[in-house]
Design a protein around this motif. Structure first.
Motif, PDB file in Angstrom:
ATOM      1  N   VAL A 147     -40.206  76.756  48.521  1.00 34.81           N
ATOM      2  CA  VAL A 147     -41.040  77.705  49.657  1.00 34.81           C
ATOM      3  C   VAL A 147     -40.306  78.953  49.418  1.00 34.81           C
ATOM      4  N   VAL A 148     -41.040  79.862  50.175  1.00 40.12           N
ATOM      5  CA  VAL A 148     -40.914  81.220  50.547  1.00 40.12           C
ATOM      6  C   VAL A 148     -40.447  81.402  52.025  1.00 40.12           C
ATOM      7  N   GLU A 149     -39.399  82.027  52.517  1.00 42.67           N
ATOM      8  CA  GLU A 149     -39.253  82.611  53.854  1.00 42.67           C
ATOM      9  C   GLU A 149     -39.211  83.819  53.755  1.00 42.67           C
ATOM     10  N   PHE A 150     -39.861  84.469  54.788  1.00 47.43           N
ATOM     11  CA  PHE A 150     -40.032  85.935  54.932  1.00 47.43           C
ATOM     12  C   PHE A 150     -39.776  86.225  56.355  1.00 47.43           C
ATOM     13  N   LYS A 151     -38.975  87.291  56.466  1.00 48.50           N
ATOM     14  CA  LYS A 151     -38.597  88.025  57.833  1.00 48.50           C
ATOM     15  C   LYS A 151     -38.789  89.627  57.605  1.00 48.50           C
ATOM     16  N   THR A 152     -39.130  90.003  58.849  1.00 44.99           N
ATOM     17  CA  THR A 152     -39.508  91.365  59.091  1.00 44.99           C
ATOM     18  C   THR A 152     -39.673  91.717  60.581  1.00 44.99           C
ATOM     19  N   ASP A 153     -39.576  93.164  60.463  1.00 43.81           N
ATOM     20  CA  ASP A 153     -39.762  93.872  61.810  1.00 43.81           C
ATOM     21  C   ASP A 153     -40.749  94.522  61.963  1.00 43.81           C
ATOM     22  N   ASN A 154     -41.567  94.627  60.744  1.00 43.25           N
ATOM     23  CA  ASN A 154     -42.896  95.430  60.565  1.00 43.25           C
ATOM     24  C   ASN A 154     -43.794  94.593  60.653  1.00 43.25           C
ATOM     25  N   LYS A 155     -44.667  94.924  61.922  1.00 41.68           N
ATOM     26  CA  LYS A 155     -45.752  94.010  62.183  1.00 41.68           C
ATOM     27  C   LYS A 155     -47.019  94.148  61.008  1.00 41.68           C
ATOM     28  N   GLY A 156     -47.108  95.606  60.804  1.00 43.31           N
ATOM     29  CA  GLY A 156     -48.182  95.613  59.676  1.00 43.31           C
ATOM     30  C   GLY A 156     -48.139  94.837  58.600  1.00 43.31           C
ATOM     31  N   LEU A 157     -46.675  94.936  58.114  1.00 37.36           N
ATOM     32  CA  LEU A 157     -46.594  94.181  56.856  1.00 37.36           C
ATOM     33  C   LEU A 157     -46.572  92.643  57.070  1.00 37.36           C
ATOM     34  N   PHE A 158     -46.212  92.269  58.339  1.00 35.13           N
ATOM     35  CA  PHE A 158     -46.221  90.824  58.514  1.00 35.13           C
ATOM     36  C   PHE A 158     -47.844  90.238  58.379  1.00 35.13           C
ATOM     37  N   GLU A 159     -48.575  91.068  59.179  1.00 34.59           N
ATOM     38  CA  GLU A 159     -50.139  90.693  59.235  1.00 34.59           C
ATOM     39  C   GLU A 159     -50.645  90.742  57.716  1.00 34.59           C
ATOM     40  N   TYR A 160     -50.270  91.802  56.986  1.00 31.09           N
ATOM     41  CA  TYR A 160     -50.819  91.783  55.658  1.00 31.09           C
ATOM     42  C   TYR A 160     -50.489  90.564  54.806  1.00 31.09           C
ATOM     43  N   SER A 161     -49.181  90.026  55.045  1.00 29.35           N
ATOM     44  CA  SER A 161     -48.449  88.829  54.611  1.00 29.35           C
ATOM     45  C   SER A 161     -49.366  87.750  54.893  1.00 29.35           C
ATOM     46  N   LEU A 162     -49.668  87.719  56.287  1.00 31.01           N
ATOM     47  CA  LEU A 162     -50.327  86.444  56.684  1.00 31.01           C
ATOM     48  C   LEU A 162     -51.932  86.312  56.147  1.00 31.01           C
ATOM     49  N   GLU A 163     -52.222  87.466  55.325  1.00 30.60           N
ATOM     50  CA  GLU A 163     -53.478  87.342  54.573  1.00 30.60           C
ATOM     51  C   GLU A 163     -53.061  87.107  52.879  1.00 30.60           C
ATOM     52  N   SER A 164     -52.413  87.927  52.544  1.00 30.35           N
ATOM     53  CA  SER A 164     -52.112  88.102  50.910  1.00 30.35           C
ATOM     54  C   SER A 164     -51.510  86.883  50.619  1.00 30.35           C
ATOM     55  N   ILE A 165     -50.720  86.015  51.362  1.00 30.56           N
ATOM     56  CA  ILE A 165     -50.073  84.801  50.756  1.00 30.56           C
ATOM     57  C   ILE A 165     -51.251  83.700  50.652  1.00 30.56           C
ATOM     58  N   PRO A 166     -52.144  83.451  51.596  1.00 31.35           N
ATOM     59  CA  PRO A 166     -53.147  82.432  51.257  1.00 31.35           C
ATOM     60  C   PRO A 166     -54.176  82.841  50.036  1.00 31.35           C
ATOM     61  N   ARG A 167     -54.299  84.121  50.073  1.00 31.87           N
ATOM     62  CA  ARG A 167     -55.113  84.577  48.921  1.00 31.87           C
ATOM     63  C   ARG A 167     -54.523  84.336  47.620  1.00 31.87           C
ATOM     64  N   ALA A 168     -53.107  84.127  47.634  1.00 26.35           N
ATOM     65  CA  ALA A 168     -52.605  83.901  46.118  1.00 26.35           C
ATOM     66  C   ALA A 168     -52.292  82.364  46.035  1.00 26.35           C
ATOM     67  N   GLY A 169     -53.159  81.488  47.029  1.00 24.16           N
ATOM     68  CA  GLY A 169     -53.065  80.282  46.534  1.00 24.16           C
ATOM     69  C   GLY A 169     -52.199  79.320  47.506  1.00 24.16           C
ATOM     70  N   TRP A 170     -51.230  79.935  48.237  1.00 29.62           N
ATOM     71  CA  TRP A 170     -50.264  79.644  48.954  1.00 29.62           C
ATOM     72  C   TRP A 170     -50.747  78.808  50.459  1.00 29.62           C
ATOM     73  N   LYS A 171     -49.880  78.097  51.307  1.00 31.05           N
ATOM     74  CA  LYS A 171     -50.275  77.803  52.445  1.00 31.05           C
ATOM     75  C   LYS A 171     -49.096  78.101  53.192  1.00 31.05           C
TER      76      LYS A 171
END
Length: 212
Positions: A147-171
């Protein structure tokens, strides 16, 4: 923010027994590096190292590798490491894009990404550590259940990650927009940045991603 270079940091890192030199030569042989067959977890962008060193102290049954690309930053971690009696943690001064040249498929159990550079400009999106490009790198080194665990205080990066990670084939298995007020916060180990940001009342965002 411009990093202040510390003169002599490269030389000190090169001579440190806690830093794996020429790590690509260890590919497939990390069990020999640690002298055991315990699972390996890595932190990409470890900063001063508080997070991963605390994990190593709490979990002697797990081997840890802290990764930092900037020598002046890694040096701060080495200074902390020198005062600790730990035999389950090493560091590397490398760029995370090269992790596939350092670890064999299945050698790593978990990847931690904490308060990574958000690279806010769209043209720099590929440099974000949760981009499709970097998720593909993690795929080459993690176990099938990894698994990959990701923490941030940057909302923009977090919202980007919620989209980019599934696009990469991950859940995305779980996520929260306020870690310290959620069930995901149980047993949370904080980084230096996390303590600073949360003390000001800023929410911390976290997600856990796997292949299925």
């Amino acid at each position: 923010m411009r990093l202040r270079h510390i003169p002599g940091s490269e030389e000190e890192i090169a001579g440190s027994p806690y830093v794996v030199q020429n790590p690509s030569e260890k590919k497939g042989d990390w069990k020999e590096v640690f002298g055991n067959e315990n699972p390996i977890e890595i932190e990409v962008g470890m900063g001063k190292g508080r997070f991963i060193m605390e994990l190593a102290f709490l979990h002697p049954e797990i081997n840890y590798v802290g990764i930092e690309r900037y020598p002046s930053v890694l040096l701060r971690g080495l200074q902390k490491r020198a005062g600790l009696e730990l035999d389950n943690i090493y560091f590397m001064c490398v760029d995370a894009i090269n992790l596939g040249d350092i670890f064999e498929k299945g050698e790593v159990q978990k990847v931690y990404l904490n308060f990574s550079d958000p690279w806010p400009k769209d043209r720099h999106a590929k440099r974000r550590l949760t981009s499709e490009e970097f998720m593909a790198v993690y795929d080459t080194i993690l176990t099938p259940e990894g698994v990959v665990e990701f923490k941030t205080d940057n909302k923009g990066l977090f919202e980007y990650s919620l989209e980019s990670i599934p696009r990469a084939g991950w859940k995305i298995r779980e996520h929260t927009f306020d870690l310290h007020r959620s069930e995901m916060g149980e047993g949370n180990v904080m980084t230096e940045y996390e303590e600073k940001f949360s003390s000001k009342g800023n929410p911390i965002y976290k997600l856990v991603a796997g292949r299925a």
